[in-house]
Each structure stands twice: as structure tokens, then as C-alpha cells.
Design an enzyme around this catalytic site. Structure first.
Site, mmCIF file in Angstrom:
data_model
loop_
_atom_site.group_PDB
_atom_site.id
_atom_site.type_symbol
_atom_site.label_atom_id
_atom_site.label_comp_id
_atom_site.label_asym_id
_atom_site.label_seq_id
_atom_site.Cartn_x
_atom_site.Cartn_y
_atom_site.Cartn_z
ATOM 1 N N LEU A 525 68.076 19.856 51.742
ATOM 2 C CA LEU A 525 68.962 21.131 51.393
ATOM 3 C C LEU A 525 70.365 20.915 51.705
ATOM 4 O O LEU A 525 71.272 21.464 51.158
ATOM 5 C CB LEU A 525 68.551 22.072 52.355
ATOM 6 C CG LEU A 525 67.138 22.780 52.205
ATOM 7 C CD1 LEU A 525 66.568 23.684 53.263
ATOM 8 C CD2 LEU A 525 67.033 23.572 50.788
ATOM 9 N N GLY A 526 70.630 19.744 52.582
ATOM 10 C CA GLY A 526 72.006 19.660 52.756
ATOM 11 C C GLY A 526 72.125 18.423 53.877
ATOM 12 O O GLY A 526 71.073 18.015 54.273
ATOM 13 N N GLY A 528 74.856 16.649 56.749
ATOM 14 C CA GLY A 528 76.111 16.736 57.636
ATOM 15 C C GLY A 528 76.153 15.457 58.446
ATOM 16 O O GLY A 528 75.483 14.633 58.549
ATOM 17 N N PHE A 530 75.511 15.305 61.425
ATOM 18 C CA PHE A 530 74.565 15.691 62.493
ATOM 19 C C PHE A 530 73.266 14.839 62.013
ATOM 20 O O PHE A 530 72.348 14.555 62.725
ATOM 21 C CB PHE A 530 74.462 16.890 63.092
ATOM 22 C CG PHE A 530 74.042 17.658 61.707
ATOM 23 C CD1 PHE A 530 72.713 18.111 61.178
ATOM 24 C CD2 PHE A 530 75.179 18.486 61.213
ATOM 25 C CE1 PHE A 530 72.536 18.485 60.063
ATOM 26 C CE2 PHE A 530 74.833 19.182 60.042
ATOM 27 C CZ PHE A 530 73.943 19.250 59.341
ATOM 28 N N GLY A 531 73.022 14.914 60.658
ATOM 29 C CA GLY A 531 71.659 14.533 60.271
ATOM 30 C C GLY A 531 71.669 15.306 58.788
ATOM 31 O O GLY A 531 72.631 15.588 58.209
ATOM 32 N N SER A 532 70.307 15.593 58.370
ATOM 33 C CA SER A 532 69.966 16.015 57.251
ATOM 34 C C SER A 532 69.150 17.565 57.486
ATOM 35 O O SER A 532 68.278 17.510 58.490
ATOM 36 C CB SER A 532 69.320 15.158 56.153
ATOM 37 O OG SER A 532 70.144 14.256 55.957
ATOM 38 N N VAL A 533 69.038 18.487 56.395
ATOM 39 C CA VAL A 533 68.249 19.558 56.561
ATOM 40 C C VAL A 533 67.137 19.470 55.406
ATOM 41 O O VAL A 533 67.844 19.414 54.240
ATOM 42 C CB VAL A 533 68.970 20.781 56.572
ATOM 43 C CG1 VAL A 533 67.966 22.119 56.600
ATOM 44 C CG2 VAL A 533 69.992 20.858 57.753
ATOM 45 N N ASP A 641 82.159 26.423 67.043
ATOM 46 C CA ASP A 641 82.186 26.097 65.368
ATOM 47 C C ASP A 641 81.988 27.050 64.417
ATOM 48 O O ASP A 641 81.065 26.667 63.542
ATOM 49 C CB ASP A 641 81.343 24.673 65.629
ATOM 50 C CG ASP A 641 81.873 23.827 64.337
ATOM 51 O OD1 ASP A 641 83.055 23.998 63.829
ATOM 52 O OD2 ASP A 641 80.940 22.854 63.909
#
Ligand SMILES: *[C@@H]1O[C@H](CO)[C@@H](O)[C@H](O)[C@H]1NC(C)=O
Ligand SMILES: *[C@@H]1O[C@H](CO)[C@@H](O)[C@H](O)[C@H]1NC(C)=O
Ligand SMILES: *[C@@H]1O[C@H](CO)[C@@H](O)[C@H](O)[C@H]1NC(C)=O
Ligand SMILES: *[C@@H]1O[C@H](CO)[C@@H](O)[C@H](O)[C@H]1NC(C)=O
Ligand SMILES: *[C@@H]1O[C@H](CO)[C@@H](O)[C@H](O)[C@H]1NC(C)=O
Ligand SMILES: *[C@@H]1O[C@H](CO)[C@@H](O)[C@H](O)[C@H]1NC(C)=O
Ligand SMILES: *[C@@H]1O[C@H](CO)[C@@H](O)[C@H](O)[C@H]1NC(C)=O
Ligand SMILES: *[C@@H]1O[C@H](CO)[C@@H](O)[C@H](O)[C@H]1NC(C)=O
Ligand SMILES: *[C@@H]1O[C@H](CO)[C@@H](O)[C@H](O)[C@H]1NC(C)=O
Length: 816
Positions: A525-526, A528, A530-533, A641
Site C-alpha cells: 500500500l505504501g 516510508g 520506517f518500512g512498508s505497509v 508528526d
């Protein structure tokens, strides 16, 4: 019989006279010699206020008062005969007597109230007029600018915009706002608001006209230094302080004159400020001072106990006591306190069976004014010392013996979770613990073992609520311990089992389960820093989003923050964490899937552009979610954030605040200097850079920056189209009153201009340089809902710098 007839004739005569001399209905003035009676009223010229006879609530007593004419509840702002009610208004008169005084005559024609002007004037050019600001003035038509007398200088329980609150230096008379005894009895209660009696430049709330329990702090030329809410003080009410030869007073005006407000000293002892919502037809509480009932001096009266954990605060009677005035108590006017059900017979050793004893009240804040018996060394001796004196009503022992004679006041029920509230660790004052209360034996509750709060269940079950909430708190603490223990256990054992319920709704998943549910992490899905979704589905086919955290140390930290902040909170505008996986080095978080995607993806679209109404609802939703995080959780959470990427939308485009990886938990009322800078450039408040303490206002700043994007459809880091930095343009267009130019061109002018102005105003308020000048999220919600009206914000300094081409805070920020 004869006498009765005579009486009737007299009454009829009075009526006849009054009919001949009454003011015309709906008039705003009473001329010399005229009067009003019965249901006749004066109405101010603009129709905002009305004066006449009224009776409060279910009371059968009548008073002369002034009330808001256009508000259905007709809230009273001034009362004349507070202490001397009349019973029959149709045969009573409010008259401007020939000596220029307003007098209220009861049915036997005796004056029960008078304006008491000493300088008697026989001029027939004198008249009384009800003005459109709620002020009733007596003046002389030959000199109308200086009233002879006015209600603004003789207030009752309400402080009106424009009315002075201070002292007349010549007469020495103070203007004092005094509470009603109860909502059905306007006679003066125990609480008042006035200028400090030493005439220093501050306002004080007084108990029984003498004891200060709130002080606003000294006026510093701009605001009262100790009031917690400078934003309200400066930008909604516009307080001012005036001192000249004749008088010294504080006053306020409304920054937005169309706002309707009501500032009263409530029977509870709190000064409450309300704003009227015309569309919802109701009053909304803006502030109360002090904010907690338990901080009012003797809020619950003698032998009453205050409970801070019940919201709003409430009073109960000690065990063995009952309200002195049951009616007032039921109306929420608690200051009259409680009295014994059975008076104790001072313990006579020869008659043990019918004497008195001591009842332990556990975990209470001690009453005020103890007597300290320094010579007494043990609890037994302390009990005996109290027992010996018939006046002694309670004792407490914590290594030293304290006893109390007579009334016990300011006792507060504490709870297990309140630990360590000794804020000022000065002397050896005994502040909290067990208080032993003297009661007649027959009133001592049976088997007091482990029956904790020794307060009576009030009629509405608040004591029960308190018990339940402490149970809930205990459950939460225990569950949190379970989660922590569980995580630790998982890490060590790497056990692989099916999803398991852990904390109510929070589940623990195994890595292989999540692998299966996301089809081996195939539907991304996305992505960033931080990692992935990934998208997935639970066995019951609920769609979920699974965030796989990467980067071992950073990932671990974000994982813990998310679980600890999101795991325990629920709000319709905060994304819901369903569970987590913590196995070997894998850290995954499982959320409800948000089919609408993130807000930034909508902002950059050229088709299916978000309409204005939707944008407004999104803004309001985000504000509510943040308000919940900041104010309503047990611990205050700063998101740190806020930006469009972290706002997700559901299938009906309702917003959810997401991504708590940078969030910070901070105890209420504390601010801290955080050592690591969190957040995203372009949304970061100046205090991140300047090293000032970080408070919830950093989220307010980021929220403001995000509003600019929602208004314009431009990203805040984009250079724009050569027309200059967007926040700067908003601030300058607001000054010109022309905001429509700022609107996202894709909306093609489809906008509610009032709402657009409101949002532009809020956005500029939110990005003020100083965090004190920014509103709280709660106030933002109130402004967006139309409860609070605000005026033009000042131009933020950093924008000014940009305009002047100087190095700005903002530019500096982008260079870190
Ligand atoms: C005032 O009272 C009179 C008689 O009591 C009644 O006829 C009249 O309708 C009342 N007027 C209003 C405005 O209530
Ligand atoms: C008046 O009394 C009735 C019945 O006792 C009660 O339901 C109502 O709430 C009371 N109204 C006020 C304003 O106290
Ligand atoms: C009118 O007021 C006088 C003085 O306060 C009082 O003595 C008298 O009883 C009152 N009359 C009535 C009918 O209330
Ligand atoms: C008017 O003066 C009398 C006598 O000084 C006093 O008892 C009364 O309380 C005063 N009334 C008001 C409304 O100030
Ligand atoms: C009202 O005005 C008249 C005429 O100027 C004056 O004589 C009188 O003293 C005034 N009365 C008061 C109470 O100021
Ligand atoms: C005052 O009253 C007297 C008699 O009632 C009248 O002649 C005079 O014109 C009045 N003066 C004013 C200023 O109204
Ligand atoms: C208020 O103060 C007066 C004296 O100033 C005192 O007689 C009275 O008992 C006090 N009332 C209360 C409720 O403390
Ligand atoms: C506040 O009041 C003062 C004087 O009362 C006035 O000069 C000032 O313009 C007001 N400020 C706002 C923002 O309304
Ligand atoms: C003890 O108390 C009871 C009940 O109040 C009373 O009847 C009795 O006289 C008392 N006895 C003595 C010795 O005081």
C-alpha cells in the site's frame, strides 16, 4: 371581613394608579413617576435585553431582573432584589420615584429594594433606560452622557462585557460579582469575584468575602499573569485595566462583538464563561476558573468530601452525615455542606454502649486548619486526646498527631492512582492518608474493613462511578503489565501460535499468520522511511493494513511507541490498532484498513477533487482527534508528526490520525525539553529549533501548516507558482479581507466564504511564533464549530522576516 374589603379596595386602587402610570409595553425607558408591574417589561432598543419580573426555575419567588431576550432560556444577567423576593408581581411595582431612585414596592407598598442614590434630584428630566448591552442606567436628559446610576456599576452574579470590576476610589465601594445560593435562589452565596481587597492590580475569587482561593495574578499591561489561558484572555475577551483619579477597574470587551457570552460566578464557586451557539441554541462552556470544583475553597461545605475523579467534580457527605439543605444539594449547590444524622454524646466511659467512636476515612486529603499535638507520640494517645475533648471531631496520626475541632472543610477523596501529589514538599505538613472521624456509634457503618471510599453513595451513584473508574484504571494498569510481559515473553520464546486476544481489542499475531493474511506481503500500500505497509485480510475477511517496521533500532522504538500510545486509546478520528506481531526481529503493526488512503494523495489529485464541505469535515475531525490525544487521554500524548501523509481517510472520507511512531507521552501540566528533534520539515514549530520546552502546541503548529495545504491544494514545501510562500499570502490576504483568491483553483470558487475565513484565521493563529499565542486543539474545535469567534490574528514574526528577506526561522529550519 370589613378589613378584607378595605384591603381589596386599596389593592384595586394601587392597581388603578399603576395602570395609569405604567410605561408603554416594549419601551426601553421608564420616565420619572412611571412604573412597571406584572408581565410588563422594558426591552432594550436593539431587542437584546429585557427587564421585568421573573421567577427562577421552580421557585415561587419573584425578582426584578435583566435577561437575554433572544435566548429561549432567558438567562438572567442581573437581579435587583436578590435577598427580598416578592410573591405577587401583578400587584408590585418597579417605579422611578420622584426623587430619581428606582424602587421596588411589594404588594403592601413597602420598598423592598432601591437604587439608593443619595443625591436626590427632583428634576423631571430624569429617566431610566435599558441599554442594548444589558446595562440599566438612570440619567438626566440634560446630561445624558454621565449616568447617575447604572447596573454595570452594581453587578449581581454576572460580569458583562464593558462593565467595570474594581473599586470606586471616592466611595470605597467595590464592584463584586457574587454567586447565587443555588440555581433557584439568587440571594448572595459564599463565593465572589472582585478586585483584590488590597487594591493591587489583580482579580480574586473569595470565599465568604475574605478568603482568597483564586488569584488572576497581577495585570502586566497585557494580561493577568497567572491565568492559564492567555489565548482566551487576549484574543477572545480583550481584557483591559484602567486606573484614574476616581476609580480602578478591570473590564473586557469581546474581540468579536457579534459573539454572545455570559460570565458568571456559579453557585459552585467557579467563574464560568459561556458562549452562545445560535444555530444549536445552547450555551457552551469556554472556561471555568478554577477548572476543578475541588480547588474551590470549601466547595463541598462542612463535612462534605470532594471527588476530583468524577467529572465534573462532585460532592458527597461524610458517612453518618446528610446535606443541610437537601434541595440546594440536589441542585448542585454544595457549599452549605452536611450535618450529622445523630449528634454524638461526648464519650462517657460509664456508658460505652451508646457513646461515640471513630470511623476511618481512607485515603483522603486532610481538612484545613489542624491543631498539632506535638507531645503526643502514638496513634492510641492521639485517639484518646481527641476523645477527651467534646469539641474534637476528628484526628489523624502519621508519626505526629493532628486533631480538628468543629467543622471539617476541604476534604478530598483520593484514589490509588493519585500517588505522590505532594507538589510543595515544604514542612512536615500531613497532607493525605487516613482521617478518623468521630461519629455516634449508631452512625458508624458496619464492618468497615476494606470498604474503601467511606463516602455515602450520592443519589446519582457517583461514588459508585468513582469505584468503577478506579477498578477500570487498575484493570488498565494490569493489562499494560500483561502486554509488556507478553512482549518480553514473545521475544525470548519466539513461540508461534494463532492470533490471541491480549488487551481487550488488541491482538497478538504470529509472523506466519500475517504472512498468510497478506498473501506473503504481496499487496503493497505504501512505503516510508520506517518500512512498508501491506494490505491483508483477517480470517473473518475484515481488510487490514499491516505495517512492517524496518531498521532494527528505529523500528523497535517506533513499534513500542505505537503499541503503548495507540493500544489504549479509542476515538473515531484516531486510527485503530488491532494488534501487533513481535517475533524474533520482526516488528509488525496491524491496523484497520483505510480505503480512502492518505490525505496527501487526495490533495495532489486532478480528478475527484475533495469538495469544500469534505475538507471542512476532515479538518474538524483531525482537530477532534488531536484534542482527544492532548486533553482527554489519561496521559497527554503529543503526536509530533502531523502532516497530510499521516491523515488517513475511511470509505466515507472521514479522517483518522495515524502514525504514532514519533509520539511522546507527557504527564498533564508538564512540558519538557525534548532532546531529539521529531517531525517533518515544513510542519515543525519554531520551539524545536530554539530549544524551548515542547508542548502539545507543536501539534497545533503542524496542524496549522496542514490547513494551508487543505485551503490551497498546494504542498507547503512547494515554491508555489511564483506568488510567494503560501502562509505568508494567507496572512496578508486575511488583512485585506480577501481570502477567496487563496482557495484551491480546482474548487472553482465552490466554498462557504465564512468557513474559509474561519479556517484561514485558525491557520494563522496556529502558526503564531509563541506557543502561548496558539490556541489549544480544544479551542480550535470550538472555533471550527462556531462556539468561539476570533478576530484577526497578528502577523507571525517569522513570516514578517520572510517578507523582509531576512534569515527566517523557517529558512534556518530547512538548513538543518
Ligand atoms: C399580561 O397579563 C395579562 C393579564 O394578566 C394578559 O392578558 C396578557 O396577555 C399578558 N401579556 C403577555 C405579553 O403575556
Ligand atoms: C421543576 O420541577 C419538576 C418536577 O418536580 C422537575 O421535573 C423540573 O426539572 C424542575 N425544573 C427546574 C428548572 O428545576
Ligand atoms: C412588604 O415589605 C415589607 C418590608 O420589607 C414587609 O414588612 C411586608 O411584610 C411585605 N409585604 C408583603 C405582602 O410581602
Ligand atoms: C440601600 O441603603 C439601605 C440603608 O443604607 C441598605 O440597608 C440597603 O441594603 C441598600 N440597598 C441597596 C440595594 O444597596
Ligand atoms: C439634572 O439636570 C438638571 C438640569 O441640568 C440639574 O438641575 C439637576 O441637578 C440634574 N440632576 C442630577 C441628579 O444630576
Ligand atoms: C417638569 O414638570 C413640570 C410640571 O409637571 C413641567 O411644567 C415642565 O415642563 C417639566 N420640565 C421638563 C424639562 O420636562
Ligand atoms: C463568614 O464570615 C462571617 C464573619 O465574617 C462568619 O460569621 C460566618 O460564620 C462565615 N460563614 C461561613 C460559612 O464560614
Ligand atoms: C482591546 O481593547 C482596547 C481598549 O479597550 C482597544 O484599544 C484594542 O483595540 C482592543 N483590541 C482588540 C484586538 O480588539
Ligand atoms: C446511657 O445512654 C442511654 C441512652 O442514651 C441512657 O438512657 C442512659 O441513661 C445512659 N446511662 C448513663 C449512665 O449515662
Amino acid at each position: 371581613m370589613k378589613r378584607l374589603v378595605l384591603c381589596n379596595i386599596i389593592i384595586a386602587f394601587i392597581l388603578f394608579i399603576s395602570l395609569k402610570t405604567t410605561a408603554a409595553a416594549g419601551d426601553s425607558t421608564i420616565a420619572l413617576g412611571q412604573a412597571i408591574s406584572g408581565n410588563q417589561t422594558l426591552v432594550s432598543k436593539g431587542g437584546h435585553f429585557e427587564l421585568g419580573f421573573f421567577h427562577p426555575g421552580n421557585s415561587s419567588n419573584y425578582y426584578i431582573g435583566i435577561w437575554f431576550k433572544n435566548i429561549p432560556t432567558h438567562d438572567v444577567v442581573w437581579v435587583a432584589n436578590r435577598q427580598n423576593p416578592i410573591s405577587n408581581p401583578s400587584i408590585s411595582l418597579l417605579k422611578l420615584s420622584n426623587n430619581g431612585n428606582l424602587v421596588l414596592l411589594n404588594q403592601s407598598g413597602s420598598p423592598v429594594w432601591s437604587s439608593n442614590i443619595s443625591t436626590v434630584s427632583t428634576s423631571n428630566s430624569t429617566f431610566a433606560e435599558l441599554l442594548d448591552n444589558g446595562n440599566l442606567v438612570i440619567r438626566n436628559s440634560s446630561n445624558p452622557s454621565t449616568p447617575i446610576w447604572q447596573t454595570f456599576e452594581h453587578p449581581s452574579h454576572a460580569w458583562m462585557p464593558g462593565a467595570p470590576l474594581g473599586v470606586n476610589k471616592q466611595t470605597g465601594e467595590f464592584q463584586t460579582i457574587t454567586s447565587w445560593k443555588s440555581s433557584e435562589d439568587p440571594s448572595p452565596g459564599l463565593f465572589s469575584l472582585s478586585l483584590a481587597l488590597d487594591r493591587s492590580s489583580q482579580l480574586v475569587e473569595l470565599y465568604n468575602s475574605s478568603l482568597i482561593y483564586v488569584s488572576t495574578g497581577v495585570w502586566n499591561g497585557q494580561f493577568f499573569s497567572s491565568l492559564p489561558d492567555v489565548f482566551i484572555e487576549k484574543f477572545i475577551y480583550n481584557f483591559s485595566f484602567v486606573e484614574n483619579e476616581e476609580q480602578k477597574y478591570a473590564a473586557f470587551t469581546l474581540v468579536d462583538p457579534s459573539m454572545i457570552t455570559h460570565t458568571v460566578m456559579d453557585p459552585s464557586g467557579q467563574v464560568k464563561q459561556f458562549s452562545y451557539l445560535s444555530d444549536k441554541k445552547q450555551w457552551m462552556l469556554i472556561t471555568s476558573q478554577p477548572s476543578a470544583l475541588c480547588d474551590v475553597y470549601s466547595a463541598c461545605g462542612a463535612f462534605g468530601v470532594c471527588d476530583r475523579k468524577s467529572s465534573p467534580g462532585r460532592c458527597s457527605c461524610f458517612a453518618g452525615f446528610e446535606p443541610v439543605l437537601k434541595m440546594d444539594w440536589d441542585l448542585g449547590a454544595w457549599s452549605s455542606g452536611c450535618s450529622r444524622k445523630t449528634s454524638f454524646q461526648c464519650n462517657d466511659k460509664s456508658n460505652k454502649s451508646t457513646g461515640d467512636g471513630f470511623f476511618e476515612m481512607k485515603m483522603v486529603k486532610m481538612p484545613s486548619n489542624p491543631l498539632k499535638l506535638t507531645a503526643v507520640q502514638s496513634a492510641e494517645e492521639c485517639e484518646k486526646a481527641c476523645g477527651r475533648h467534646c469539641a474534637c471531631t476528628a484526628y489523624a496520626f502519621n508519626g505526629k498527631c493532628s486533631i480538628w475541632n468543629g467543622h471539617l472543610e476541604n476534604v478530598e477523596q483520593l484514589h490509588d492512582s493519585d500517588g505522590g501529589d505532594d507538589d510543595d514538599d515544604d514542612d512536615d505538613e500531613f497532607k493525605a492518608g487516613s482521617l478518623f472521624l468521630r461519629l455516634a456509634t449508631s452512625d458508624i457503618p458496619p464492618s468497615t474493613n476494606n470498604v474503601s471510599p467511606p463516602i455515602l453513595k450520592s443519589s446519582n451513584g457517583h461514588a459508585a462511578t468513582a469505584v468503577i473508574s478506579s477498578v477500570v484504571a487498575a484493570v488498565l494498569v494490569i493489562s499494560f503489565a500483561i502486554v509488556v510481559g507478553f512482549l518480553w515473553f514473545r521475544r525470548r520464546r519466539s513461540a508461534s501460535r494463532m492470533a490471541k486476544q491480549v488487551l481487550g481489542s488488541l491482538s497478538s499475531f504470529t509472523y506466519s499468520d500475517l504472512q498468510r493474511m497478506t498473501k506473503n506481503f504481496s499487496d503493497i500500500l505504501g512505503k516510508g522511511g520506517f518500512g512498508s505497509v501491506f494490505k491483508g485480510a483477517l480470517p473473518d475477511s475484515t481488510i487490514i493494513a499491516v505495517k512492517k517496521l524496518e531498521g532494527s533500532r528505529q523500528g523497535e522504538k517506533q513499534f513500542r511507541t505505537e503499541v503503548s500510545t495507540l493500544g489504549s486509546i479509542h476515538h473515531v478520528n484516531l486510527v485503530r490498532l488491532r494488534g501487533f506481531c513481535c517475533e524474533a526481529n520482526n516488528r509488525l503493526l496491524v491496523y484497520d484498513y483505510m480505503p480512502g488512503g492518505s490525505l496527501d494523495s487526495h490533495l495532489s489529485r486532478s480528478t475527484n477533487v475533495l469538495g469544500w464541505k469534505t475538507r471542512y469535515q476532515i479538518i474538524l475531525g483531525v482537530a477532534r482527534g488531536l484534542d482527544y490525544l492532548h486533553e482527554k487521554c489519561r496521559e497527554c500524548i503529543i503526536h509530533c508528526d502531523i502532516k497530510p501523509e499521516n491523515i488517513l481517510l475511511d470509505n466515507e472520507l472521514r479522517p483518522m490520525v495515524a502514525d504514532f511512531g514519533m509520539a511522546k507521552l507527557i504527564g498533564h501540566d508538564f512540558s519538557r525539553v525534548l532532546t531529539t528533534v521529531r517531525g517533518t520539515l515544513g510542519y515543525m514549530a519554531p520551539e524545536w529549533i530554539s530549544g524551548l520546552p515542547i508542548t502539545v502546541k507543536v501539534d497545533v503548529y503542524s496542524f496549522g501548516m496542514m490547513l494551508f495545504e487543505l485551503i490551497s491544494g498546494e504542498r507547503n514545501n512547494s515554491p508555489g507558482d511564483g506568488r510567494g510562500y503560501f502562509p505568508f499570502r494567507v496572512a496578508s490576504q486575511l488583512a485585506d479581507g480577501n481570502v477567496i483568491d487563496l482557495l484551491d483553483k480546482r474548487l472553482q470558487g465552490e466554498v462557504d466564504e465564512e468557513e474559509l475565513k474561519r479556517i484561514c484565521g485558525v491557520a494563522c493563529w496556529c502558526i503564531q511564533d509563541s506557543d502561548a499565542d496558539r490556541p489549544t486543539m480544544g479551542q480550535v474545535v470550538q472555533i471550527l464549530e462556531g462556539v468561539l469567534l476570533v478576530n484577526m490574528p497578528p502577523f507571525p514574526r517569522f513570516l514578517q522576516h520572510l517578507m523582509d528577506g531576512h534569515d527566517s526561522m523557517y529558512v534556518n529550519m530547512s538548513s538543518i
